[in-house]
Design a protein around this motif. Sequence first.
Motif, PDB file in Angstrom:
ATOM      1  N   ASP A 181       0.873  -1.174   0.000  1.00 16.18           N
ATOM      2  CA  ASP A 181       0.000   0.000   0.000  1.00 16.18           C
ATOM      3  C   ASP A 181       0.910   1.224   0.000  1.00 16.18           C
ATOM      4  N   PHE A 182       1.315   1.625  -1.197  1.00 19.40           N
ATOM      5  CA  PHE A 182       2.354   2.648  -1.314  1.00 19.40           C
ATOM      6  C   PHE A 182       2.013   3.938  -0.567  1.00 19.40           C
ATOM      7  N   GLN A 183       0.728   4.222  -0.434  1.00 21.74           N
ATOM      8  CA  GLN A 183       0.365   5.492   0.200  1.00 21.74           C
ATOM      9  C   GLN A 183       0.662   5.510   1.692  1.00 21.74           C
ATOM     10  N   TYR A 184       0.713   4.331   2.319  1.00 21.17           N
ATOM     11  CA  TYR A 184       0.917   4.302   3.770  1.00 21.17           C
ATOM     12  C   TYR A 184       2.048   3.370   4.210  1.00 21.17           C
ATOM     13  N   CYS A 185       2.569   2.570   3.323  1.00 21.61           N
ATOM     14  CA  CYS A 185       3.581   1.586   3.729  1.00 21.61           C
ATOM     15  C   CYS A 185       4.902   2.288   4.084  1.00 21.61           C
ATOM     16  N   ASN A 186       5.522   1.825   5.144  1.00 24.35           N
ATOM     17  CA  ASN A 186       6.821   2.379   5.545  1.00 24.35           C
ATOM     18  C   ASN A 186       7.970   1.406   5.344  1.00 24.35           C
ATOM     19  N   TYR A 187       7.654   0.128   5.167  1.00 24.73           N
ATOM     20  CA  TYR A 187       8.719  -0.879   5.097  1.00 24.73           C
ATOM     21  C   TYR A 187       8.240  -2.006   4.189  1.00 24.73           C
ATOM     22  N   ALA A 188       8.795  -2.065   3.007  1.00 23.09           N
ATOM     23  CA  ALA A 188       8.367  -3.080   2.045  1.00 23.09           C
ATOM     24  C   ALA A 188       9.524  -4.023   1.748  1.00 23.09           C
ATOM     25  N   VAL A 189       9.224  -5.309   1.787  1.00 24.54           N
ATOM     26  CA  VAL A 189      10.233  -6.306   1.418  1.00 24.54           C
ATOM     27  C   VAL A 189       9.795  -6.949   0.110  1.00 24.54           C
TER      28      VAL A 189
END
Lengths: 139, 876
Positions: free
Chosen positions: B180-188
């Motif tokens: 959820d690019f609008q709210y994500c802070n850490y993506a693996v």
Amino acid sequence: MNKILGPDESAPIWYSASSKRGGNTSKVGAPPMAEPEMDAADITLNVALFGYLSTKADKDRLTLNVPGNAKVRDVIEIIGDACGPEIAATFENDSGEFIECCRIFVEGVLLDDLDAMISPNNNGPADIEIILLMANEAG
Amino acid sequence: MDDVPQNLTDAAETSGEVDDKWIASSCSLCYSSCSIKAHRVNGTVVKIEGNPESAVGKGRLCGKGVAGIMSHYDPNRLNKPMKRTNPEKGKGIDPMWEEISWDEALDTVAEKLKALREDDPRKLFIMRTTTVMTQHIPPFAFMSAFGTPNASAAGGGLHCGNGAHLISGIMHSSWSIVPDFQYCNYAVYFGASKGHAAGHASCSNMTMAADARARGMKMVVVDPFANQAGANSTEWVPIRVGTDAGLALSMANVLVNELEMYDVPYLKAKTNMPYLIGDDTRYIRDSETNKPMVWDSVANEACTFDATDSADMALEGTYMVDGKQCRPGFVLMKEHLKTYSVERGEEITTIPAENIRRIATEFAEEARIGSTIVIDGVTVPYRPVAAIAFRGSQGHKNSTYNMLSVDLLNHLVGAADVAGGCLGFNPACDGYPETGRLKYTPHPDPDGLMITGSWMGPHGPYPINDPAPPERVGLQNLFPMAMGSVFQASTDQEEMWQKFDFDYRPEFLLNLGANQIMSVGNSDAVEASLKKFKFIVSFDIFATETTEFADIVFPDCGYLETTDSRSNFPFIFSLPAGLGDWCWPIRQEVVEPEGERRLFADVLQELADRIGITPDLNASYNAWFELEGENRLKLDRKYTFAEIGDHDLKDKFGPDKGLEYFKEHGLVKWPKKPNEVYWRAFTDVRVPLYWEWMTDTWEKTVAIAGPKGLDIPQEYYSPLPDWLPCPSHECHHENFDFYAFYYRDIVHTNSLTMENAWLDEAAQLDPYSYNIAINAGVGREKGLQSGDLISVENEHGHKVEGRARLTETIHPEGLGIGACAGHWARRMPTAKGKGVFFNDLVELDWEHSSPNNLTVDLCAKVKVTKLEAAQCDGAW
């Protein structure tokens, strides 16, 4: 267990959308249909088979009579009986459930509720169309 | 008119008429189908841009889309029907084409199809491409009308889809997953490039991913190669090819057994982790209702899953129910994960144990388990972390478990379809407000597990069908978790058909834009399978390598010559996830078809008419498009595809919004609501972290396959995910030092764009597109330098050649080859001889395929031999 870093404010949200539904006698899924007023007289069905079904059955049209209180599942069973076990087998999986790729239209309306009643327009014969949708994948 | 060439404006002024129009349509240079505006001047397309009005692409257009103009005006496009005059078929053999009339071509094909249908419709095999998503429905509609169960999507479906779509469907009710690019802070990212090169909602995601990174989203990219996503990452984690499950399960073990950080209410309310499991690996079921049971820790008794509040369900403990010892699924999960220590993770993946622990800890802490956020007045769970995977993870023999293991991370912390978490592509929609159409949402099966609300085909990913004796040539009846199948072109397909007593063989191939000899696997195997067909018809825009096997060729329209009521099927296929707009754009003809090109969908309608199955085809379209009332097609009338599109649009958007409305406006859009985007919190469905059906599926598959001499390994049917090795991991031959893999090049779309002159020019400037990436240190140890001509050979003797490109951005054991290059077709001069044909290293047989979903393993252990030293090192 469960050493989360802050207060659990989301727990009520998760639980509220997962309420108990009445115990071990409840039915999961669509609510029960209201029984409509029925005409007990038989209904004539003009059934059109398309695609795979017509090639398997070696016919594409048939006329059948069903009881006036017939449901979609009854009609499917009757059509299966009329067309032979090979066709009947294509309507359901090994568990006896209606297969998802079968599409049945009654009077031009797509019905996916097997418990829906067959109700012809204008008290005439009901037009039924059945086709198996073939597909397996995409990318 | 700044971008209009002077000669065009001069011509227009001379004639006194100026045709100068921007036309809203949809791209087709990849399956993202981003919305475009094409500038037409005096009948010529002079420029293509993104359409800022649309949510599909968000006004952006990648280099491939901009370059579409070159594919359209390529002088090597097919313009007339042709028949082969050379009866000999084979790789590189000249078909000796002869141009024929449309009537002759249609008569010839219709006569053969009619005879085939009367004989046995199953003998028709339809091959389509996934690259152009508008090609989805017409072939399937024709297939359903004709009555054959045999179709495939060449490499597109087989390489990218089986595991990825299965898991995304079962766990997220969606075709794919994305942060959820609008709210994500850490993506693996595990072997995925969402938002950084290609894939679903490509240009939309590029915009959103860039904004997220600028906002501060940390992006950890787990990949053997740091090219597209890796190059934009906060941290690149090089991993041994094909070991994603090993890392993901080790991380899950850290979450559950080391940190003890997981979302208990989510696991209780939204998964089957509380369901009681007996020693036979199956649910404990209520004897009366057959429903799975849980342990009510307040009442201290067992009950069906829907008989108590989720909050009261036990996740821990051992119980006796009806004389059977049982434990909640979560207990089994915890014990299972203990076998994946970070040290074992390091052994499998080569990633240092402490790095695994650190990344898992960061993921757990960033998840903010228990938190909520208010969006547009609606309070939803907030989990700003996501673990996503795609082709790189799923393209292996262990496809299913690789994907499931990665997604497990999301579910353990409750980051599935919530703000900031891992999202499916729009799985729930309240419908178009003016008509109520397009309404769908996930719903539960009798076990409480999620059934998708919308899917690509008629049979969703769950529930899994029972295995049955195979009738389809890909054996998917026996392997119900498979979509694409290796057996469409495997070396052992005849052996399999004999094993299972097939009473027919496919005889007629209808090819719709696919180039399977390049896209499926090694060309020897695919060539052999193509040569078995008695007759091949190909609809194409170029005379590709596969089309060179055809008996009849139909010149298809390109996307700028096509009108289609949808740019995707279903319409959400490339609609970006997250908040924003619902958006339904169309594709429309920007220019009239050149030469004698005809739209394939119209040709299929013509063929149906000549075969005598127009009613079947129209009934099929009615079903596929779910047309209702007066918008249903009349059974006996021959429609153009544009007319069918008009019915489709009016059916969904009302009588005033037919094709003419869309031609003028290009699209319809309306705002999404938080409860649609973050639907999971509001929908009473659970997802299976414990795949209870696997034991039954295995037993039923064995019951059919065992007597036929086909061994079905049980480890691929365990209810809990495992890391299982690829065949390449078990190759220990001397000098086979590298794991070769391919990746989606950012410049090209598979093999589709290789003939495009602008993209070819860009690819030649790119250091990797047409070369073989090898780790710099390892390469130097082996006496290699950039520019050396090398041979890459797998253990079965299949070889490819190309120029080495040494780089620090690839795992020391990795060998990366871009795209689907190395064309040899005689009528594709731009593509011919460019790049490296990786797929020749892919073995196509049961041994190299997933025993549960038939995905082909797309990595190979290889030996590298230097053939010729670099001629001009300075250029590298």
